[in-house]
Design a protein around this motif. Structure first.
Motif, PDB file in Angstrom:
ATOM      1  N   ASP A 151     -59.674  26.341  61.124  1.00 30.45           N
ATOM      2  CA  ASP A 151     -59.832  26.556  62.521  1.00 30.45           C
ATOM      3  C   ASP A 151     -58.824  25.837  63.511  1.00 30.45           C
ATOM      4  OD1 ASP A 151     -62.128  28.061  62.482  1.00 30.45           O
ATOM      5  OD2 ASP A 151     -63.334  25.897  62.271  1.00 30.45           O
ATOM      6  N   GLN A 152     -57.557  25.620  62.962  1.00 28.22           N
ATOM      7  CA  GLN A 152     -56.487  25.307  63.508  1.00 28.22           C
ATOM      8  C   GLN A 152     -55.085  26.071  63.698  1.00 28.22           C
ATOM      9  OE1 GLN A 152     -54.854  21.107  62.545  1.00 28.22           O
ATOM     10  NE2 GLN A 152     -55.195  20.590  64.717  1.00 28.22           N
ATOM     11  N   THR A 169     -56.726  24.515  68.414  1.00 28.10           N
ATOM     12  CA  THR A 169     -57.918  24.167  67.860  1.00 28.10           C
ATOM     13  C   THR A 169     -58.764  25.721  68.133  1.00 28.10           C
ATOM     14  OG1 THR A 169     -58.129  21.929  67.816  1.00 28.10           O
ATOM     15  CG2 THR A 169     -60.041  23.145  67.307  1.00 28.10           C
TER      16      THR A 169
END
Length: 172
Positions: A151-152, A169
């Motif tokens: 998720d980054q 993010t």
């Protein structure tokens, strides 16, 4: 799979079976489990993605297909007129002025990022969600979008003459 020419037509031979003839065919790409093969082909001034011997929707231009690491997602770039779009498993995404270079899958195949040009500015688009706009997203000399976990993302971009290290993010 091998490529062959027969009566002035280029064709792919998959597991000993000849596919239909085209004017030109691109290099084949295999899914990670080797159960599927895809390539681009041209016939009658139109280009197609060919998946397991079946031609898909025609476009003005089709780029090399990519399978996700888990093999469940097949993507390619397609151009109609002066717009380029991502096509995922046959479904067209939003068209842009250009999509730069490579497509970036996360290691777990859940996410797909690309760098697009839209209205004179560039941005990273992840799973259809547009990021911030910059003058340039750096993709030359090894610059690319990096996944720092599921998720980054991280990448380099320029705005107003400044170089930025961007860390975003992503929404789960």
């Amino acid at each position: 799979v091998y490529l062959s020419a027969h009566r002035g037509k280029a064709l792919a031979v998959i597991d000993g079976r000849e596919g239909p003839g085209y004017g030109t065919v691109g290099d084949p790409r295999f899914s990670p489990d080797s159960k599927s093969v895809a390539f681009w082909a041209e016939a009658n001034k139109r280009q197609y993605l060919v998946l397991n011997g079946q031609a898909q929707k025609p476009y003005d231009d089709v780029d090399t297909p990519w399978f996700s690491p888990d093999g469940k997602r097949l993507v390619h770039l397609a151009t109609l007129g002066n717009k380029t779009m991502l096509v995922e498993n046959g479904k067209e995404q939003k068209p842009y002025d250009a999509i730069k270079g490579q497509l970036y899958f996360s290691p777990d195949s859940r996410r797909l990022a690309m760098v697009v040009l839209d209205g004179g500015q560039e941005m990273v688009v992840v799973d259809g969600a547009e990021g911030n706009r910059y003058d340039t997203v750096v993709t030359v000399d090894g610059g690319k979008v990096h996944f720092g976990g599921p998720d980054q993302i991280r990448y380099l971009a320029t705005r107003d003459g400044e170089l930025w290290l961007v860390e975003e993010t992503l929404q789960p």
